[in-house]
Design an enzyme around this catalytic site. Structure first.
Site, PDB file in Angstrom:
ATOM      1  N   LYS A  55       0.829  -1.219   0.000  1.00  0.00           N
ATOM      2  CA  LYS A  55       0.000   0.000   0.000  1.00  0.00           C
ATOM      3  C   LYS A  55       0.861   1.266   0.000  1.00  0.00           C
ATOM      4  O   LYS A  55       0.388   2.336  -0.380  1.00  0.00           O
ATOM      5  CB  LYS A  55      -0.900   0.003   1.239  1.00  0.00           C
ATOM      6  CG  LYS A  55      -1.933  -1.123   1.257  1.00  0.00           C
ATOM      7  CD  LYS A  55      -2.698  -1.127   2.573  1.00  0.00           C
ATOM      8  CE  LYS A  55      -3.632  -2.329   2.646  1.00  0.00           C
ATOM      9  NZ  LYS A  55      -4.227  -2.479   3.987  1.00  0.00           N
ATOM     10  N   PHE A  95      12.126  -5.957   4.537  1.00  0.00           N
ATOM     11  CA  PHE A  95      13.024  -6.785   5.345  1.00  0.00           C
ATOM     12  C   PHE A  95      12.234  -7.572   6.392  1.00  0.00           C
ATOM     13  O   PHE A  95      12.424  -8.787   6.563  1.00  0.00           O
ATOM     14  CB  PHE A  95      14.078  -5.874   5.992  1.00  0.00           C
ATOM     15  CG  PHE A  95      14.761  -6.399   7.219  1.00  0.00           C
ATOM     16  CD1 PHE A  95      15.405  -7.634   7.218  1.00  0.00           C
ATOM     17  CD2 PHE A  95      14.783  -5.643   8.386  1.00  0.00           C
ATOM     18  CE1 PHE A  95      16.051  -8.109   8.368  1.00  0.00           C
ATOM     19  CE2 PHE A  95      15.435  -6.105   9.522  1.00  0.00           C
ATOM     20  CZ  PHE A  95      16.052  -7.348   9.515  1.00  0.00           C
ATOM     21  N   ASP A 100       9.596 -12.502   8.172  1.00  0.00           N
ATOM     22  CA  ASP A 100       8.389 -12.915   8.895  1.00  0.00           C
ATOM     23  C   ASP A 100       7.678 -14.055   8.165  1.00  0.00           C
ATOM     24  O   ASP A 100       7.206 -15.011   8.787  1.00  0.00           O
ATOM     25  CB  ASP A 100       7.451 -11.711   9.047  1.00  0.00           C
ATOM     26  CG  ASP A 100       6.229 -12.030   9.909  1.00  0.00           C
ATOM     27  OD1 ASP A 100       6.426 -12.398  11.080  1.00  0.00           O
ATOM     28  OD2 ASP A 100       5.104 -11.909   9.420  1.00  0.00           O
ATOM     29  N   ASP A 104       6.769 -17.701   9.740  1.00  0.00           N
ATOM     30  CA  ASP A 104       5.387 -18.188   9.793  1.00  0.00           C
ATOM     31  C   ASP A 104       5.093 -19.257   8.756  1.00  0.00           C
ATOM     32  O   ASP A 104       3.987 -19.795   8.720  1.00  0.00           O
ATOM     33  CB  ASP A 104       4.410 -17.016   9.567  1.00  0.00           C
ATOM     34  CG  ASP A 104       4.428 -16.014  10.712  1.00  0.00           C
ATOM     35  OD1 ASP A 104       4.970 -16.347  11.780  1.00  0.00           O
ATOM     36  OD2 ASP A 104       3.905 -14.898  10.525  1.00  0.00           O
ATOM     37  N   ARG A 109       1.876 -13.417  -0.088  1.00  0.00           N
ATOM     38  CA  ARG A 109       2.067 -12.068   0.447  1.00  0.00           C
ATOM     39  C   ARG A 109       1.737 -11.098  -0.672  1.00  0.00           C
ATOM     40  O   ARG A 109       2.256 -11.210  -1.767  1.00  0.00           O
ATOM     41  CB  ARG A 109       3.512 -11.881   0.910  1.00  0.00           C
ATOM     42  CG  ARG A 109       3.927 -10.473   1.229  1.00  0.00           C
ATOM     43  CD  ARG A 109       3.326  -9.934   2.484  1.00  0.00           C
ATOM     44  NE  ARG A 109       3.802 -10.623   3.689  1.00  0.00           N
ATOM     45  CZ  ARG A 109       3.366 -10.342   4.912  1.00  0.00           C
ATOM     46  NH1 ARG A 109       2.427  -9.423   5.094  1.00  0.00           N
ATOM     47  NH2 ARG A 109       3.834 -11.005   5.970  1.00  0.00           N
ATOM     48  N   ASP A 171       5.567 -11.908  20.132  1.00  0.00           N
ATOM     49  CA  ASP A 171       4.481 -12.506  19.355  1.00  0.00           C
ATOM     50  C   ASP A 171       4.760 -13.981  19.062  1.00  0.00           C
ATOM     51  O   ASP A 171       3.903 -14.852  19.241  1.00  0.00           O
ATOM     52  CB  ASP A 171       4.304 -11.722  18.047  1.00  0.00           C
ATOM     53  CG  ASP A 171       2.997 -12.055  17.337  1.00  0.00           C
ATOM     54  OD1 ASP A 171       2.084 -12.601  17.992  1.00  0.00           O
ATOM     55  OD2 ASP A 171       2.883 -11.765  16.141  1.00  0.00           O
ATOM     56  N   LYS A 197       5.704  -4.235  17.812  1.00  0.00           N
ATOM     57  CA  LYS A 197       5.775  -4.860  16.486  1.00  0.00           C
ATOM     58  C   LYS A 197       5.246  -3.964  15.368  1.00  0.00           C
ATOM     59  O   LYS A 197       5.665  -4.087  14.212  1.00  0.00           O
ATOM     60  CB  LYS A 197       4.998  -6.186  16.508  1.00  0.00           C
ATOM     61  CG  LYS A 197       5.173  -7.008  15.238  1.00  0.00           C
ATOM     62  CD  LYS A 197       4.454  -8.349  15.337  1.00  0.00           C
ATOM     63  CE  LYS A 197       4.497  -9.077  14.003  1.00  0.00           C
ATOM     64  NZ  LYS A 197       3.833 -10.384  14.057  1.00  0.00           N
ATOM     65  N   PHE A 239      -4.828   1.470  15.437  1.00  0.00           N
ATOM     66  CA  PHE A 239      -4.838   0.932  14.073  1.00  0.00           C
ATOM     67  C   PHE A 239      -4.810  -0.597  14.090  1.00  0.00           C
ATOM     68  O   PHE A 239      -5.547  -1.263  13.361  1.00  0.00           O
ATOM     69  CB  PHE A 239      -3.627   1.479  13.309  1.00  0.00           C
ATOM     70  CG  PHE A 239      -3.414   0.837  11.955  1.00  0.00           C
ATOM     71  CD1 PHE A 239      -4.106   1.286  10.843  1.00  0.00           C
ATOM     72  CD2 PHE A 239      -2.518  -0.217  11.799  1.00  0.00           C
ATOM     73  CE1 PHE A 239      -3.914   0.692   9.600  1.00  0.00           C
ATOM     74  CE2 PHE A 239      -2.319  -0.808  10.565  1.00  0.00           C
ATOM     75  CZ  PHE A 239      -3.018  -0.352   9.456  1.00  0.00           C
ATOM     76  N   ASP A 243      -7.438  -3.400  12.878  1.00  0.00           N
ATOM     77  CA  ASP A 243      -7.076  -4.458  11.937  1.00  0.00           C
ATOM     78  C   ASP A 243      -7.537  -5.826  12.451  1.00  0.00           C
ATOM     79  O   ASP A 243      -8.074  -6.640  11.708  1.00  0.00           O
ATOM     80  CB  ASP A 243      -5.547  -4.460  11.758  1.00  0.00           C
ATOM     81  CG  ASP A 243      -5.136  -4.666  10.319  1.00  0.00           C
ATOM     82  OD1 ASP A 243      -5.728  -4.008   9.436  1.00  0.00           O
ATOM     83  OD2 ASP A 243      -4.231  -5.475  10.074  1.00  0.00           O
ATOM     84  N   ASP A 244      -7.309  -6.066  13.742  1.00  0.00           N
ATOM     85  CA  ASP A 244      -7.727  -7.330  14.356  1.00  0.00           C
ATOM     86  C   ASP A 244      -9.246  -7.493  14.277  1.00  0.00           C
ATOM     87  O   ASP A 244      -9.756  -8.580  13.982  1.00  0.00           O
ATOM     88  CB  ASP A 244      -7.302  -7.374  15.826  1.00  0.00           C
ATOM     89  CG  ASP A 244      -5.795  -7.488  16.014  1.00  0.00           C
ATOM     90  OD1 ASP A 244      -5.070  -7.673  15.012  1.00  0.00           O
ATOM     91  OD2 ASP A 244      -5.348  -7.386  17.172  1.00  0.00           O
TER      92      ASP A 244
END
Length: 362
Positions: A55, A95, A100, A104, A109, A171, A197, A239, A243-244
């Protein structure tokens, strides 16, 4: 409406036009260092694949903040330097994302396969992520070495990177995808993860970079950087909570993806709010169903979220967060008096962020 869309498209395009210039500068450095052609081509593919596709909100926020702090339009040189700092934030983001995704074991992505899943890449992606980070410091040295705030830029990027990595660590050890233990979750833990994070690099970093570029000095009393951080960190937390919530409540058409926080055992605001409210029987349902790769388990969690009125509780949270942040913004003088030729902190910088976030649906 269309003119607004056109202006947004033009703004993004102008920012995007700077990226090839910076990419070519990085590739020229590799060539000057006598790197073999296949290494140069690999780095080009790494940069093109991982940096410009998102974005770009973080990067463009640097440019927007510089323009507000300088009180108007920017010269071509000012724009380029602000955009360069913006692209450094996007390099930092790249990066983080490349590494990440490996941690995970993610599949996609930004609508394409994760970099490490591309043929022949695999674990080379670890080094590729380091090279995305290294590009930041090469560009800063090339373009800001003679500036009095050069060390401030270096320290800011290093400190923000470490803060983000601390958040990632909390996390990863709190909510591993393959081991569900809700006793490790809490709203306090969620807040800590989110601040470290996300909030520092997504919200404070772009504005602090703009402040340094505009020559706003640190101060022993009422330091503008401390003030900016006191507003932007809560803004970043708001924010991420939003998002959650959208991961649970938003439709795929709204948010551009299918929400997966429940099946991925994410330490999200929704599950932590549910844990704080649940009866022993409801807690048992959460323990039995959260983080399972099973559509029926996910449906049971969503039903329980509705029983616990998570939507209403989010609406209450949003209004409180908005009121709190507005109050913090109002601590900045409405018409700040600046020494001749010196930029000062302005409310508009923070209002611009808040306006983009408040009541967003995607």
């Amino acid at each position: 409406m269309s003119s607004k869309v056109d202006a947004k498209t033009q703004r993004r395009q102008k920012f995007e036009d700077v990226f090839p210039v910076l990419r070519d500068e990085l590739l020229a450095y590799l060539t000057k260092e006598n790197m073999p052609q296949d290494a140069v081509e690999w780095y080009k593919r790494n940069l093109d694949y991982n940096v410009p596709g998102g974005k770009l909100n973080r990067g463009m926020s640097v440019v927007d903040s510089v323009a507000i702090l300088k009180g108007g339009s920017l010269t071509d040189d000012e724009y380029f330097r602000a955009a360069l700092l913006g692209w450094c934030v996007e390099l930092l983001q790249a990066f983080f994302l490349v590494s990440d995704d490996m941690m995970d074991q993610s599949v996609t992505r930004r609508g394409q396969p994760c970099w490490f899943r591309i043929e022949h890449v695999n674990y080379i992606a670890i080094n590729d992520s380091f090279m995305l980070e290294g590009a930041i410091y090469h560009l800063l040295k090339s373009h800001f070495r003679s500036e009095p705030y050069y060390v401030d830029l270096l320290e800011l990027f290093h400190e923000t990177t470490f803060q983000t990595e601390l958040g990632q660590l909390i996390d990863l050890i709190t909510a591993p995808e393959d081991h569900v233990d809700l006793s490790k979750f809490s709203l306090k833990k969620h807040s800590l993860i989110v601040i470290y994070k996300t909030a520092y690099y997504s919200f404070y970093l772009p504005v602090a970079l703009a402040m340094h570029m505009c020559g706003i000095p640190h101060s022993t009393t009422n330091d503008p950087y401390v003030l900016a951080q006191s507003i932007l960190v809560p803004l970043g937390e708001y924010f991420q909570v939003q998002d959650d919530f959208l991961d649970f409540a938003g439709t795929p058409e709204q948010i551009g993806k299918i929400g997966t926080d429940i099946i991925d055992n994410k330490c999200s605001w929704c599950i932590n709010t549910a844990l704080a409210l649940a009866t022993p029987a409801q807690r048992a349902v959460l323990d039995e169903n959260y983080g399972r790769k099973d559509a029926a388990c996910e449906a049971r969690i969503k039903t329980l979220y509705e029983e616990l009125r998570i939507r209403e509780r989010y609406a209450e949270y949003e209004e409180k967060a908005y009121t709190r942040i507005i109050g913090l913004i109002q601590t900045i003088p409405e018409t700040p008096i600046a020494p001749a030729g010196q930029a000062v902190l302005r409310r508009e910088v923070f209002k611009a962020f808040l306006d983009k976030i408040y009541k967003r649906q995607k």
